[in-house]
Design a protein around this motif. Structure first.
Motif, short mmCIF file in Angstrom:
data_model
loop_
_atom_site.label_atom_id
_atom_site.label_comp_id
_atom_site.label_asym_id
_atom_site.label_seq_id
_atom_site.Cartn_x
_atom_site.Cartn_y
_atom_site.Cartn_z
N GLU A 154 0.84 -1.20 0.00
CA GLU A 154 0.00 0.00 0.00
C GLU A 154 0.87 1.25 0.00
N SER A 155 1.99 1.18 0.85
CA SER A 155 2.89 2.35 0.90
C SER A 155 3.51 2.62 -0.49
N GLU A 156 3.81 1.55 -1.20
CA GLU A 156 4.36 1.73 -2.56
C GLU A 156 3.31 2.39 -3.46
N ASP A 157 2.04 1.89 -3.27
CA ASP A 157 0.96 2.45 -4.07
C ASP A 157 0.75 3.92 -3.73
N SER A 158 0.83 4.22 -2.41
CA SER A 158 0.63 5.61 -1.95
C SER A 158 1.75 6.50 -2.47
N ALA A 159 2.93 5.98 -2.52
CA ALA A 159 4.06 6.75 -3.05
C ALA A 159 3.79 7.14 -4.50
N HIS A 160 3.16 6.26 -5.23
CA HIS A 160 2.80 6.57 -6.61
C HIS A 160 1.68 7.61 -6.68
N LEU A 161 0.75 7.67 -5.69
CA LEU A 161 -0.39 8.58 -5.69
C LEU A 161 -0.02 9.98 -5.24
N ILE A 162 1.06 10.14 -4.45
CA ILE A 162 1.41 11.45 -3.86
C ILE A 162 1.58 12.52 -4.93
N PRO A 163 2.30 12.30 -6.01
CA PRO A 163 2.43 13.35 -7.03
C PRO A 163 1.09 13.76 -7.59
N LYS A 164 0.22 12.82 -7.82
CA LYS A 164 -1.11 13.12 -8.34
C LYS A 164 -1.88 13.98 -7.37
N LEU A 165 -1.81 13.62 -6.11
CA LEU A 165 -2.55 14.35 -5.09
C LEU A 165 -1.99 15.75 -4.92
N GLU A 166 -0.70 15.91 -5.01
CA GLU A 166 -0.09 17.23 -4.91
C GLU A 166 -0.56 18.14 -6.04
N ASP A 167 -0.81 17.56 -7.15
CA ASP A 167 -1.31 18.34 -8.27
C ASP A 167 -2.74 18.80 -8.01
N ASN A 168 -3.54 18.07 -7.27
CA ASN A 168 -4.95 18.39 -6.96
C ASN A 168 -5.08 19.39 -5.82
N ILE A 169 -4.03 19.72 -5.10
CA ILE A 169 -4.12 20.59 -3.92
C ILE A 169 -4.65 21.98 -4.28
N PRO A 170 -4.13 22.69 -5.30
CA PRO A 170 -4.66 24.03 -5.61
C PRO A 170 -6.14 23.98 -5.92
N LYS A 171 -6.53 23.00 -6.68
CA LYS A 171 -7.94 22.88 -7.02
C LYS A 171 -8.77 22.72 -5.77
N LEU A 172 -8.30 21.88 -4.92
CA LEU A 172 -9.05 21.60 -3.70
C LEU A 172 -9.09 22.82 -2.78
N GLN A 173 -8.00 23.64 -2.78
CA GLN A 173 -7.99 24.84 -1.95
C GLN A 173 -9.00 25.84 -2.46
N LYS A 174 -9.06 25.95 -3.73
CA LYS A 174 -10.04 26.85 -4.31
C LYS A 174 -11.44 26.37 -4.03
N GLN A 175 -11.66 25.09 -4.16
CA GLN A 175 -12.96 24.50 -3.87
C GLN A 175 -13.32 24.73 -2.42
N LEU A 176 -12.30 24.68 -1.48
CA LEU A 176 -12.55 24.89 -0.06
C LEU A 176 -13.02 26.30 0.20
N VAL A 177 -12.42 27.26 -0.52
CA VAL A 177 -12.83 28.66 -0.31
C VAL A 177 -14.26 28.83 -0.73
N ASP A 178 -14.62 28.22 -1.88
CA ASP A 178 -15.98 28.32 -2.35
C ASP A 178 -16.96 27.69 -1.37
N GLU A 179 -16.59 26.60 -0.85
CA GLU A 179 -17.46 25.90 0.07
C GLU A 179 -17.63 26.70 1.34
N GLU A 180 -16.58 27.40 1.83
CA GLU A 180 -16.68 28.21 3.04
C GLU A 180 -17.65 29.35 2.84
N LYS A 181 -17.64 29.92 1.63
CA LYS A 181 -18.58 30.98 1.37
C LYS A 181 -20.00 30.46 1.40
#
Length: 414
Positions: free
Chosen positions: A359-386
């Motif tokens: 699983e840790s090997e699999d997670s290591a492969h997912l981390i770059p993908k997830l890091e790419d989704n962070i800005p999107k998710l931050q923006k989505q969080l701001v919208d949701e807070e409003k």
């Protein structure tokens, strides 16, 4: 009291005087007298032994001198009247301590002797004999010769055979008879004069010896008087000292009486204490016997218990040994099960580890993908807070409405 004297030895009257160098014939004399309950003499009283030539009976009035003469008269067969009595039974002694006695008796011991030139005498072998007479309450009497029953005739014959003049009654001259004999008429004197002269000759025979004896006695008397004077002085001094010690003596006697009284009380106390102690000792001995019996029983029980305890210890040791074996076996089984569980768990954990690693090997492969989704998710969080803020504003009005509705329901329920 009438005083009497007697010649204690009777000589055989043979008409011949004995002189120095000439052989002398045996003569009879009285050795001693024994009186048993006779007149004033209670019990058995012995008078004698008498001297071979001259003896005197002396004593104060009432001491029984005349009774000695009466005893001889009684043995020689005189009647009661001749002894100043009314009947023979009056010879039996009677006093406060000796009342109702059955009899009275007198024994006279005779012996034949031969006088020697040196003043001594020689006894004739086998010449001793005893004549006795006993008086009884019924006024009868009996004679005895050497403890053998006899009678007056035999006694008289025996004494006559020994030269005792019983026919003329001159073997015993009493007080007053000398004067009567001297005043007899010539005719009367002829019959008894020879006997009387023989008696006088017998009495005067030891005169010279008596003179020497009197001289010796006189010198001894002077010596004794001198000694007496010294003793009297010592007695006077002793009396003076005794008088001086009278108070001390009285004090000592009083002290001794007190001591005696104390000792008597102590003796009584000791007896009482001894009685109590004896009772206590009996009780204690009984208790001790019971305790000893109980102790014996208890010791027997202890011995049995010890035996039982030993048996139980043996069984316990066997059981403990068996228990130890069983426990060891259980422990082994438990350890085996635990090891097996641990092995199973290790196996499971190994599989989990492998899975986690995967699983840790699999997670290591997912981390770059997830890091790419962070800005999107931050923006989505701001919208949701409003949107959330708007919802909260809207919800405040709703809360007031709900509160009103809730209050209305409560009022209706009331």
């Amino acid at each position: 009291m009438e005083s009497r004297t007697k010649p204690p030895e009777e000589s055989v009257s043979n008409g011949s005087d004995s002189g120095p160098g000439r052989s002398r014939a045996p003569r009879l004399f009285i050795k001693e007298m024994v009186m048993r309950n006779f007149k004033s003499y209670a019990g058995e009283q012995r008078v004698g032994p008498f001297h071979k030539s001259f003896s005197a009976v002396v004593g104060p009035n009432g001491s029984g001198k005349s009774n000695v003469i009466d005893a001889m008269l009684f043995v020689f067969g005189k009647r009661a009247k001749q002894m100043r009595l009314n009947k023979v039974s009056e010879l039996i002694h009677n006093s406060t301590n000796h009342q109702n006695l059955d009899s009275a008796g007198v024994s006279v011991h005779f012996q034949e002797i031969v006088d020697l030139d040196d003043g001594t005498y020689e006894a004739v072998p086998g010449s001793d004999f005893v004549i006795a007479r006993v008086a009884f309450r019924d006024n009868s009497s009996k004679y005895y010769i050497n403890d053998r029953p006899s009678n007056f005739t035999e006694v008289t014959k025996k004494l006559k055979g020994k030269g005792v003049d019983l026919d003329n009654n001159r073997f015993l001259i009493l007080q007053g008879e000398v004067e009567q004999i001297s005043l007899m008429k010539p005719k009367a004197q002829g019959h008894t004069m020879k006997v009387f002269l023989n008696i006088l000759r017998t009495l005067l025979e030891p005169t010279n010896m008596l003179k020497r004896l009197m001289n010796h006695i006189s010198s001894k008397l002077e010596t004794l008087n001198e000694r007496r004077s010294g003793v009297v002085q010592m007695v006077k001094l002793a009396e003076k000292e005794r008088n001086g010690l009278e108070d001390v003596k009285n004090e000592a006697e009083a002290y001794m009486l007190k001591e005696l009284s104390l000792l008597k009380w102590q003796e009584k106390a000791a007896k009482l204490a001894s009685g109590d102690t004896s009772a206590k000792m009996v009780e204690l001995q009984a208790n001790m016997s019971n305790l000893e019996e109980n102790l014996k029983n208890e010791r027997e029980k202890i011995r049995e218990n010890n035996q039982t305890l030993k048996e139980l210890e043996t069984l316990h040791n066997k059981y403990m040994k068996r228990q130890e074996d069983l426990k060891y076996r259980e422990d082994v089984k438990h350890m085996e099960r635990k090891i097996k569980k641990l092995e199973d768990k290790i196996e499971k954990d190994s599989s989990k580890i492998n899975q986690i690693l995967k699983e840790s090997e699999d997670s290591a492969h997912l981390i770059p993908k997830l890091e790419d989704n962070i800005p999107k998710l931050q923006k989505q969080l701001v919208d949701e807070e409003k949107v959330l803020e708007e919802i909260e504003e809207n919800s405040k009005g709703c809360q007031v409405t709900l509160l009103m509705i809730f209050i209305a329901f409560e009022l209706e329920w009331e």
